[in-house]
Design an enzyme around this catalytic site. Structure first.
Site, PDB file in Angstrom:
ATOM      1  CB  THR B 106     -12.226 -33.604  -8.900  1.00 44.33           C
ATOM      2  OG1 THR B 106     -11.877 -34.893  -8.403  1.00 44.33           O
ATOM      3  CG2 THR B 106     -12.001 -32.572  -7.824  1.00 44.33           C
ATOM      4  CE  LYS B 182     -11.138 -36.685  -5.279  1.00 45.19           C
ATOM      5  NZ  LYS B 182     -11.261 -36.908  -6.714  1.00 45.19           N
ATOM      6  CE  LYS B 250      -8.460 -32.164 -12.675  1.00 46.12           C
ATOM      7  NZ  LYS B 250      -9.356 -32.567 -11.579  1.00 46.12           N
TER       8      LYS B 250
END
Lengths: 312, 312
Positions: B106, B182, B250
């Protein structure tokens, strides 16, 4: 018990107070189920519409409530519910002993507890019974009801509950628990609509194909009931209100007040509330709650279907 | 084209770089589908585990990548992906012409675009292919992949994609689009976990029966995929990490950085990120992401199953 709740002819007499999009459908569902239904609304046109459909209308809330076995209150909030019962033209004094007042408004659980206690003192029952499902399910008698109250309140309300709802959650024997469940649902619903709008307009800002975003997200871990239900309004550019921005200004306001008094932090609900307030302040308060997507687009220059928000 | 992608024996040679819970399952799925798979991980024990299962191991990433038709990179973020390709021990120089690098991390779409352009200059293809579905679906070859890249990149990667995924979204012909999809999913997923935890601990604070809250909400408009999936961890008091708090530190960090550089406001994602940061700061960074519920309980004195957060 049930014999007390039927009139001479054996038919249950029900009053519906508030004939908006929800109350009108609920009144029709009860009539269809064989209850004798009297409707009242502060807007005479709403009463007229119910009478045209073969219902009985009343000129005042007290006229509707007098003699009723079940009074279903379908108003906006706790303050209106209190006004109907205990305000200047309140019906508390005319409700017959042993009848049940079914309250469907979304409100602070503490208010529901207070109203219930005052009702019991006067000799009638109170069922805390917030509803979920929208106008279409109100009309078809397929609402979800999150209810709590005494055994007597449930028994008295049963014919109305069965007529209005596909699913009745019985959540406890004291008023307030139903309201608390409804507020948990509204916290999530309000945050999820805001998140859906934040995400879909962010996708627009990046130039992604929004129909494809809808397809991928609804099949992924990022989906929610609200994303699935509201994003199609954005894709169609159709902000006709099914449920308005002001509903969540109200409901997340209640969440925030409850949380503040309980010393419980709600950073997600608080951030969402600010967006509903911004949308209302920008003139979209009566538009569909998916209008938050338009707000995000206006703030960022993203282009959504059917809107003209891109600065050129 | 496909003849270029097969070795002398007609078998596709695939390298998997990163044999954590996701990469290990993906490597096994490719092996099961008949690919010749070489695995590498910075942790020798992870390579050993793959070798025990009958896989082939490599001592360096370059050894794994040399001669491979497909290199699947299963690392944590854009920086690690860049390091694997172009760092001091980077593999970019040994990847054979016409091979395809499949990146599953990602990352910011801008980073994916940059890596792809540098790959094409060197004569190999780059498929932007973030994954969704968790370790169990990696092991069973049933991941969801949100992919974008050139026709050649898709064609080269096909045997690996088919082996790893139940659903492959082909989202466009340039790298970055898969990454953008995503990130939209992660924005929603991260906000929904935080909202689920805010709501369930608020219900606990009010003394509601949490199993009943789960039953009612999952059948109501307030539900989300994440509420349905994560709240059972809270009800069981089990914070064993399936996906850790640090993952959303994150991913919502990437969302916030992207949004800031595009001048797009993300108040919901920002509020959620602060909660993940607070949980990480309080020592729960490596615990399950549903640990946000414990954080809310600790802040407010609510009692959750299996925890001792109530101040006494």
């Amino acid at each position: 018990m049930s014999s007390q709740l039927e009139n001479a002819g054996g038919t249950v007499l029900a009053a519906v107070i508030g004939l908006g999009s929800m109350g009108f459908g609920m009144a029709r569902s009860m009539k269809r189920a064989g209850l004798d239904v009297v409707g009242y609304d502060i807007a005479p046109a709403a009463v007229g519409r119910f009478v045209e459909e073969g219902g009985r209308g009343a000129a005042t809330a007290a006229d509707a409530a007098r003699g009723a076995d079940i009074i279903v209150s379908v108003v906006v909030n706790g303050a209106q519910t209190e006004g109907i019962l205990f305000g200047p033209d309140g019906i508390a004094g005319v409700i017959k002993p042993g009848a049940v007042f079914v309250s469907s408004a979304t409100m602070d659980p503490a208010v529901a507890r207070d109203l219930s206690q005052r009702a019991e003192v006067l000799g009638f029952h109170y069922l805390d019974a917030p509803i979920s499902g929208g106008a279409a399910k109100a009309a078809s008698g397929e609402l979800t009801i999150m209810a709590s109250g005494s055994k007597a309140a449930f028994e008295g309300a049963r014919p109305a509950l069965d007529a209005m709802a596909a699913k009745i959650y019985e959540l406890g024997d004291t008023a307030g628990t139903g309201a608390a469940f409804k507020m948990i649902n509204q916290l999530l619903a309000g945050v999820h609509i805001a998140a859906a709008c934040e995400a879909i307009s962010f996708a627009a800002k990046q130039g992604l194909e929004l129909g494809k975003v809808y397809e991928v997200i609804t099949a992924s871990a990022g989906s929610s009931w609200m994303f699935e239900n509201r994003v199609p309004h954005v894709l169609a550019g159709d902000y006709t209100p099914r449920s308005a921005i002001e509903i969540f200004v109200k409901d997340l306001g209640i969440v925030q007040d409850m949380a503040r008094s309980e010393r419980y932090p709600v950073p997600l609900a608080a951030a969402a509330l600010q967006m509903y307030l911004a949308a209302a302040g920008a003139g979209m308060g009566r538009d569909d709650d998916s209008s938050l997507a338009r707000l995000y687009a206006q703030l960022s220059g993203a282009t959504l279907p059917g809107t003209n928000s891109k600065k050129e």
